[in-house]
Design a protein around this motif. Structure first.
Motif, PDB file in Angstrom:
ATOM      1  N   LEU A  82       0.803  -1.229   0.000  1.00 26.43           N
ATOM      2  CA  LEU A  82       0.000   0.000   0.000  1.00 26.43           C
ATOM      3  C   LEU A  82       0.831   1.272   0.000  1.00 26.43           C
ATOM      4  N   PHE A  83       2.147   1.174   0.065  1.00 28.03           N
ATOM      5  CA  PHE A  83       2.960   2.382   0.155  1.00 28.03           C
ATOM      6  C   PHE A  83       2.751   3.322  -1.035  1.00 28.03           C
ATOM      7  N   LEU A  84       2.682   2.775  -2.241  1.00 28.38           N
ATOM      8  CA  LEU A  84       2.538   3.635  -3.412  1.00 28.38           C
ATOM      9  C   LEU A  84       1.197   4.370  -3.424  1.00 28.38           C
ATOM     10  N   PRO A  85       0.051   3.677  -3.302  1.00 27.53           N
ATOM     11  CA  PRO A  85      -1.211   4.431  -3.237  1.00 27.53           C
ATOM     12  C   PRO A  85      -1.309   5.325  -2.008  1.00 27.53           C
ATOM     13  N   ALA A  86      -0.724   4.910  -0.877  1.00 28.70           N
ATOM     14  CA  ALA A  86      -0.756   5.754   0.320  1.00 28.70           C
ATOM     15  C   ALA A  86       0.038   7.032   0.096  1.00 28.70           C
ATOM     16  N   ALA A 100      -2.831  12.411  10.444  1.00 27.29           N
ATOM     17  CA  ALA A 100      -3.891  12.243  11.442  1.00 27.29           C
ATOM     18  C   ALA A 100      -4.691  10.970  11.175  1.00 27.29           C
ATOM     19  N   LEU A 101      -5.006  10.715   9.900  1.00 24.56           N
ATOM     20  CA  LEU A 101      -5.750   9.502   9.546  1.00 24.56           C
ATOM     21  C   LEU A 101      -4.922   8.260   9.858  1.00 24.56           C
ATOM     22  N   ALA A 102      -3.624   8.296   9.557  1.00 22.62           N
ATOM     23  CA  ALA A 102      -2.747   7.159   9.835  1.00 22.62           C
ATOM     24  C   ALA A 102      -2.730   6.839  11.321  1.00 22.62           C
ATOM     25  N   ALA A 104      -4.977   7.642  13.585  1.00 26.05           N
ATOM     26  CA  ALA A 104      -6.292   7.174  14.015  1.00 26.05           C
ATOM     27  C   ALA A 104      -6.484   5.697  13.679  1.00 26.05           C
ATOM     28  N   LEU A 105      -6.040   5.287  12.489  1.00 27.99           N
ATOM     29  CA  LEU A 105      -6.173   3.885  12.091  1.00 27.99           C
ATOM     30  C   LEU A 105      -5.310   2.979  12.974  1.00 27.99           C
ATOM     31  N   ARG A 106      -4.107   3.415  13.258  1.00 21.79           N
ATOM     32  CA  ARG A 106      -3.248   2.585  14.109  1.00 21.79           C
ATOM     33  C   ARG A 106      -3.764   2.534  15.543  1.00 21.79           C
ATOM     34  N   ALA A 107      -4.337   3.637  16.025  1.00 19.57           N
ATOM     35  CA  ALA A 107      -4.941   3.613  17.358  1.00 19.57           C
ATOM     36  C   ALA A 107      -6.063   2.584  17.396  1.00 19.57           C
ATOM     37  N   ALA A 108      -6.889   2.560  16.358  1.00 19.73           N
ATOM     38  CA  ALA A 108      -7.982   1.579  16.302  1.00 19.73           C
ATOM     39  C   ALA A 108      -7.439   0.161  16.227  1.00 19.73           C
ATOM     40  N   GLY A 109      -6.384  -0.042  15.427  1.00 17.98           N
ATOM     41  CA  GLY A 109      -5.817  -1.381  15.293  1.00 17.98           C
ATOM     42  C   GLY A 109      -5.256  -1.911  16.598  1.00 17.98           C
ATOM     43  N   PHE A 110      -4.528  -1.082  17.331  1.00 17.12           N
ATOM     44  CA  PHE A 110      -3.971  -1.536  18.609  1.00 17.12           C
ATOM     45  C   PHE A 110      -5.066  -1.742  19.651  1.00 17.12           C
ATOM     46  N   ALA A 111      -6.104  -0.918  19.622  1.00 19.39           N
ATOM     47  CA  ALA A 111      -7.211  -1.109  20.556  1.00 19.39           C
ATOM     48  C   ALA A 111      -7.897  -2.449  20.315  1.00 19.39           C
ATOM     49  N   VAL A 112      -8.080  -2.798  19.045  1.00 16.26           N
ATOM     50  CA  VAL A 112      -8.724  -4.070  18.704  1.00 16.26           C
ATOM     51  C   VAL A 112      -7.869  -5.253  19.142  1.00 16.26           C
ATOM     52  N   VAL A 131      -2.616  -0.486   6.987  1.00 15.86           N
ATOM     53  CA  VAL A 131      -3.060   0.721   6.280  1.00 15.86           C
ATOM     54  C   VAL A 131      -2.542   1.972   6.995  1.00 15.86           C
ATOM     55  N   GLY A 132      -2.638   1.966   8.320  1.00 18.14           N
ATOM     56  CA  GLY A 132      -2.135   3.101   9.084  1.00 18.14           C
ATOM     57  C   GLY A 132      -0.640   3.301   8.905  1.00 18.14           C
ATOM     58  N   GLY A 133       0.122   2.215   8.924  1.00 19.53           N
ATOM     59  CA  GLY A 133       1.563   2.322   8.739  1.00 19.53           C
ATOM     60  C   GLY A 133       1.934   2.807   7.351  1.00 19.53           C
ATOM     61  N   ALA A 134       1.205   2.325   6.335  1.00 19.24           N
ATOM     62  CA  ALA A 134       1.484   2.756   4.963  1.00 19.24           C
ATOM     63  C   ALA A 134       1.226   4.246   4.783  1.00 19.24           C
ATOM     64  N   LEU A 135       0.273   4.806   5.517  1.00 16.93           N
ATOM     65  CA  LEU A 135      -0.012   6.243   5.438  1.00 16.93           C
ATOM     66  C   LEU A 135       0.938   7.075   6.289  1.00 16.93           C
ATOM     67  N   PHE A 136       1.344   6.540   7.443  1.00 18.47           N
ATOM     68  CA  PHE A 136       2.107   7.356   8.383  1.00 18.47           C
ATOM     69  C   PHE A 136       3.469   7.770   7.833  1.00 18.47           C
TER      70      PHE A 136
END
Length: 413
Positions: A82-86, A100-102, A104-112, A131-136
């Motif tokens: 996902l690095f290229l599209p991210a 910010a989106l990255a 938020a996604l990683r926060a959700a992933g770790f919470a789950v 997905v969060g890592g690819a964006l961050f």
């Protein structure tokens, strides 16, 4: 990126600093404080969980080793894919919003991770983390690339050092939180990423980002794929990630013991952080020989591991030498790759250029990691071929490396 007055020869040191790809929101000092602060917080949170995740999945949830490998492998593979599209999305919506989106996604992933106990849910959490890592990474480094040149190199050095501090401090912090259960540990990590999302949101959005979003998203990927010089550079520099990643596999499989392995990675982190001020001074990271030197250091580090003698005293000395070489290698390569992308990416395209480099490097790391694993599984002489092969890859990459010329394109004000 605004062009420099002349296009430097790709194999000569740069004498000037091209303008950044896009000025980040807020002052350069403010942006650096936010990015470095977020990097420190989320690195501690990330490594606090990842250092103890395998033990939790194996002993607390009772998952098979193969299932654990799939869960961890999905995160790494999907993130690389996902690095290229991210990167294109980062350029389209603006680095601050993407960051910010990255987070938020990683926060959700770790919470789950702290509340799910089945393979399906764990795979879902791994996908969200990917997905969060690819964006961050493109978002954070796009912000760094856009600060004034006088602060950019020092800012990236501080960013790398913050990540290494997190890598060293995270596991013991995680061990302390683990006393309250893995749920508490994962919640703390989620909180760190949530704070990162808030800090990114405090940065004002890039002016005009919304109006340019469609054009950047549709044209960014095609633009970088048409850049033949950068494509060639990405292919020859791709082994840098493989060389950095595989010490995590090679050193433990040398069976030097848990204490020596821990010492090795601590020395790597210290050496990697220590070389950053040198890379930042005078913009040395931009010079072609810095990346080649990093590749050569990595190759020498693997040769040291290959030649490591038996016996506690003998192997410890060689192990420390290898650790210093690998730390220097990673510090030099990270700085050089960041400076090269900053120099080559046209205005407003840092994310997608970074994304292409990361995607190609990720494919090389996954493929090479599979080969290294199979060689160690075969045992005997085949196992010795793994570090020797990695050293050869490092030398070949350094030999064929050719840095592309600086971008001469503008996106307008």
């Amino acid at each position: 990126m605004a062009p420099s007055t002349s296009t430097p020869h790709p194999n000569r040191p740069l004498t000037g600093h091209p303008a950044p790809p896009a000025r980040p929101p807020g002052s350069g000092r403010h942006v650096l404080a936010v990015v470095v602060g977020v990097q420190l917080a989320i690195s501690i949170g990330f490594f606090a969980v990842m250092a103890h995740l395998v033990t939790y999945l194996r002993h607390d949830l009772g998952l098979l080793a193969g299932t654990i490998a799939v869960v961890l492998g999905v995160r790494v593979a999907l993130q690389n894919m996902l690095f290229l599209p991210a990167g294109a999305i980062t350029d389209a919506v603006g680095a601050a919003r993407a960051g910010a989106l990255a987070c938020a996604l990683r926060a959700a992933g770790f919470a789950v991770l702290g509340v799910i106990d089945g393979p399906a849910g764990l795979l879902g959490a791994a996908a969200v983390l990917a997905v969060g890592g690819a964006l961050f990474h493109p978002a954070a480094q796009s912000l760094l690339a856009g600060v004034p040149p006088a602060r950019r190199a020092r800012g990236f050095a501080a960013y790398v050092v913050a990540g290494q501090v997190g890598a060293v401090a995270g596991p013991p912090v995680g061990l302390a939180l683990l006393a309250g259960g893995f749920g508490l540990l994962s919640a703390a990590a989620a909180g760190a990423w949530a704070v990162g999302a808030v800090l990114f949101l405090l940065l004002p959005a890039e002016r005009g980002a919304a109006a340019r979003a469609g054009a950047r998203l549709t044209g960014g990927v095609s633009a970088v794929l048409r850049d033949r010089d950068f494509r060639r550079f990405a292919m020859t520099a791709a082994p840098a990630t493989l060389l950095a990643d595989q010490i995590v596999t090679v050193v433990p499989l040398k069976e030097v013991g848990a204490g020596s392995t821990t010492l090795f990675f601590c020395v790597v982190a210290v050496a990697m952080a220590a070389v950053q001020p040198w890379c930042a001074a005078g913009g040395r990271g931009e010079r072609p020989w810095v990346l080649r030197s990093g590749l050569v250091c990595a190759g020498l580090g693997y040769l040291a591991l290959l030649a490591m003698p038996s016996g506690e005293g003998g192997h410890l000395v060689v192990l420390l030498v290898a650790a210093v070489l690998h730390g220097l290698a990673q510090g030099l390569m990270q700085s050089a790759l960041f400076q090269t992308v900053t120099r080559c990416a046209p205005s407003g395209r840092f994310g997608v250029y970074f994304g292409l480099l990361s995607f190609v490097a990720g494919v090389a790391a996954l493929t090479g990691g599979f080969v290294v694993g199979r060689l160690f599984d075969a045992g005997g002489g085949a196992a010795a071929m793994a570090p020797a092969g990695l050293a050869l890859v490092a030398v070949l990459s350094a030999a064929f490396l050719r840095l592309p010329a600086a971008s001469r394109e503008h996106d307008g004000p």
